[in-house]
Write a protein that holds these residues in place. Structure first.
Motif, PDB file in Angstrom:
ATOM      1  N   UNK A  91      11.051 -40.396 -18.789  1.00 36.87           N
ATOM      2  CA  UNK A  91      10.277 -39.738 -17.740  1.00 36.87           C
ATOM      3  C   UNK A  91      11.082 -38.598 -17.108  1.00 36.87           C
ATOM      4  N   UNK A  92      10.401 -37.726 -16.416  1.00 38.51           N
ATOM      5  CA  UNK A  92      11.053 -36.644 -15.683  1.00 38.51           C
ATOM      6  C   UNK A  92      11.953 -37.213 -14.590  1.00 38.51           C
ATOM      7  N   UNK A  93      13.192 -36.702 -14.510  1.00 41.52           N
ATOM      8  CA  UNK A  93      14.127 -37.093 -13.455  1.00 41.52           C
ATOM      9  C   UNK A  93      14.771 -35.824 -12.901  1.00 41.52           C
ATOM     10  N   UNK A  94      14.369 -35.432 -11.712  1.00 43.01           N
ATOM     11  CA  UNK A  94      14.894 -34.198 -11.121  1.00 43.01           C
ATOM     12  C   UNK A  94      15.522 -34.498  -9.754  1.00 43.01           C
ATOM     13  N   UNK A  95      16.538 -35.315  -9.755  1.00 49.17           N
ATOM     14  CA  UNK A  95      17.137 -35.778  -8.505  1.00 49.17           C
ATOM     15  C   UNK A  95      18.061 -34.744  -7.861  1.00 49.17           C
ATOM     16  N   UNK A  96      18.675 -33.876  -8.643  1.00 51.15           N
ATOM     17  CA  UNK A  96      19.655 -32.936  -8.082  1.00 51.15           C
ATOM     18  C   UNK A  96      19.208 -31.478  -8.205  1.00 51.15           C
ATOM     19  N   UNK A  97      17.927 -31.263  -8.394  1.00 48.56           N
ATOM     20  CA  UNK A  97      17.374 -29.912  -8.498  1.00 48.56           C
ATOM     21  C   UNK A  97      16.894 -29.494  -7.110  1.00 48.56           C
ATOM     22  N   UNK A  98      17.573 -28.545  -6.513  1.00 50.37           N
ATOM     23  CA  UNK A  98      17.324 -28.164  -5.116  1.00 50.37           C
ATOM     24  C   UNK A  98      16.205 -27.130  -5.014  1.00 50.37           C
ATOM     25  N   UNK A  99      15.235 -27.401  -4.129  1.00 48.35           N
ATOM     26  CA  UNK A  99      14.102 -26.494  -3.955  1.00 48.35           C
ATOM     27  C   UNK A  99      14.083 -25.823  -2.583  1.00 48.35           C
ATOM     28  N   UNK A 100      14.749 -26.433  -1.623  1.00 49.47           N
ATOM     29  CA  UNK A 100      14.862 -25.864  -0.277  1.00 49.47           C
ATOM     30  C   UNK A 100      16.251 -26.173   0.263  1.00 49.47           C
ATOM     31  N   UNK A 101      16.831 -25.214   0.972  1.00 48.66           N
ATOM     32  CA  UNK A 101      18.149 -25.431   1.548  1.00 48.66           C
ATOM     33  C   UNK A 101      18.899 -24.115   1.691  1.00 48.66           C
ATOM     34  N   UNK A 102      19.806 -24.063   2.648  1.00 52.11           N
ATOM     35  CA  UNK A 102      20.531 -22.824   2.925  1.00 52.11           C
ATOM     36  C   UNK A 102      21.376 -22.384   1.730  1.00 52.11           C
ATOM     37  N   UNK A 103      21.311 -21.100   1.424  1.00 55.49           N
ATOM     38  CA  UNK A 103      22.073 -20.549   0.317  1.00 55.49           C
ATOM     39  C   UNK A 103      23.545 -20.433   0.710  1.00 55.49           C
ATOM     40  N   UNK A 104      24.427 -20.687  -0.233  1.00 52.91           N
ATOM     41  CA  UNK A 104      25.853 -20.622   0.044  1.00 52.91           C
ATOM     42  C   UNK A 104      26.320 -19.173   0.143  1.00 52.91           C
ATOM     43  N   UNK A 105      27.466 -18.993   0.745  1.00 48.91           N
ATOM     44  CA  UNK A 105      28.063 -17.665   0.871  1.00 48.91           C
ATOM     45  C   UNK A 105      28.306 -17.035  -0.495  1.00 48.91           C
ATOM     46  N   UNK A 106      28.745 -17.836  -1.455  1.00 43.91           N
ATOM     47  CA  UNK A 106      29.028 -17.334  -2.808  1.00 43.91           C
ATOM     48  C   UNK A 106      27.766 -16.794  -3.466  1.00 43.91           C
ATOM     49  N   UNK A 107      26.654 -17.508  -3.324  1.00 39.99           N
ATOM     50  CA  UNK A 107      25.395 -17.072  -3.924  1.00 39.99           C
ATOM     51  C   UNK A 107      24.917 -15.772  -3.282  1.00 39.99           C
ATOM     52  N   UNK A 108      25.014 -15.694  -1.981  1.00 42.32           N
ATOM     53  CA  UNK A 108      24.603 -14.466  -1.278  1.00 42.32           C
ATOM     54  C   UNK A 108      25.459 -13.283  -1.731  1.00 42.32           C
TER      55      UNK A 108
END
Length: 355
Positions: free
Chosen positions: A267-284
């Motif tokens: 079955x589908x297991x998407x426990x660590x796939x983030x859909x909402x949350x503050x972006x990190x400094x590195x990503x920005x």
């Protein structure tokens, strides 16, 4: 005029060949080291294993030329026409290929490591197992190209286009793919441990693809086939999953050794796939670094996603657009698993010597 001339092994090192005519010439193993070949015509010439290292080839014409195993290392190839050329195993490491035309060229196994390929055209080219690792491919076109097993490891692919390309098993790990287009591409087993902000995977076939730790903020997954894909710790704030993104058997957890074959019957297991949350400094910082290669609309969308998610806690709630379920244990999926295992073995060999 060297039209149809017999120049096998000839020495043109450091010579002035601007505008020279080598049409249909026999230049196998010829030495053009550091030569001035601007505007020269090598159309349909036999240039197998020829040396163009450090040469000035701006605007030269190699249309339909035979350039197998030729050496263009550090050459100036801006705007060169290699369309329909035979460039199998050719070496373009560190070459300046901005705006070069490789449409319908045979580039299997060619090495473009660390080359400057901004806005180069590889539409409908044969690029199987070619190396673009560390290359600058911003705005390059690979539409309908055959890129199976190609290496784009740590490449700059901002706004590159892979429309309907065959990218099975291609390696985009650590690449900058912001705003890149993979619409209707075949990306089974491809690696996208990459910066994919605003990338378009709409209608793409991504079965068994790897999005490990991928930054997919604002990416489009409209009607994408992601069955058995691996999304461990992928960041998908603001990503679009409308029109039923097919994620049967997809996985996002902490097992970094899991493969498509392991997801069959699961079955589908998407426990660590983030859909909402503050972006990190590195990503920005990655978004800021990419803005000069992309349009204003892309950058504004990223700013909206940053602002919308500011101060928000991590939320792993799966959006309604993602279609979950069991990955069927059938002949089709077993065949995909076998093919992906073969692709993985080849990809690891290419990665060993990524330049």
């Amino acid at each position: 005029n060297f039209n149809k001339a017999q120049c096998q092994g000839a020495g043109f090192s450091a010579t002035q060949c601007q505008g020279a005519n080598f049409t249909l010439a026999q230049c196998q193993g010829a030495d053009f080291l550091n030569a001035q070949c601007q505007g020269a015509n090598f159309s349909a010439a036999q240039c197998q294993a020829a040396y163009f290292i450090l040469s000035q080839c701006q605007g030269a014409d190699f249309n339909y030329a035979q350039c197998q195993v030729a050496y263009f290392n550090k050459a100036q190839c801006q705007g060169v026409n290699f369309s329909n050329a035979q460039c199998q195993e050719a070496n373009f490491r560190f070459a300046q290929c901005q705006g070069a035309d490789f449409r319908e060229a045979e580039c299997q196994g060619a090495n473009f490591g660390a080359a400057q390929c901004q806005k180069a055209k590889f539409n409908e080219a044969q690029c199987q197992e070619a190396k673009f690792n560390k290359a600058q491919c911003q705005g390059a076109k690979f539409n309908k190209a055959q890129c199976q097993g190609a290496g784009f490891f740590n490449a700059q692919c901002q706004e590159a286009s892979f429309y309907e390309a065959q990218c099975q098993g291609a390696d985009f790990d650590y690449a900058q793919c912001q705003g890149a287009g993979f619409f209707n591409a075949q990306c089974q087993g491809a690696g996208f441990k990459a910066q994919c902000q605003g990338a378009d995977f709409s209608a793409a076939q991504c079965q068994g693809a790897y999005f490990l730790n991928a930054q997919c903020q604002g990416a489009k997954f409209f009607d994408t086939q992601c069955q058995g894909a691996i999304f461990n710790h992928a960041q998908c704030q603001g990503a679009d999953f409308f029109y039923e993104t097919q994620c049967q058997g997809a996985y996002a957890g902490d097992d970094y050794y899991i493969e498509f074959k392991d997801r069959i019957g699961k079955e589908t297991e998407l426990k660590t796939m983030l859909f909402t949350g503050e972006l990190t400094k590195e990503v920005i910082e990655k978004i800021e670094a990419a803005k000069n290669h992309l349009d204003v609309a892309w950058y504004q969308k990223m700013q909206d996603i940053i602002e919308t998610n500011k101060g928000k806690e991590a939320d792993y709630t799966i959006p309604k657009g993602i279609k979950k379920g069991k990955l069927a244990d059938n002949a089709e999926n077993r065949a995909i698993a076998e093919k992906l295992a073969q692709i993985k073995e080849k990809k690891e060999k290419l990665r060993d010597n990524y330049l």
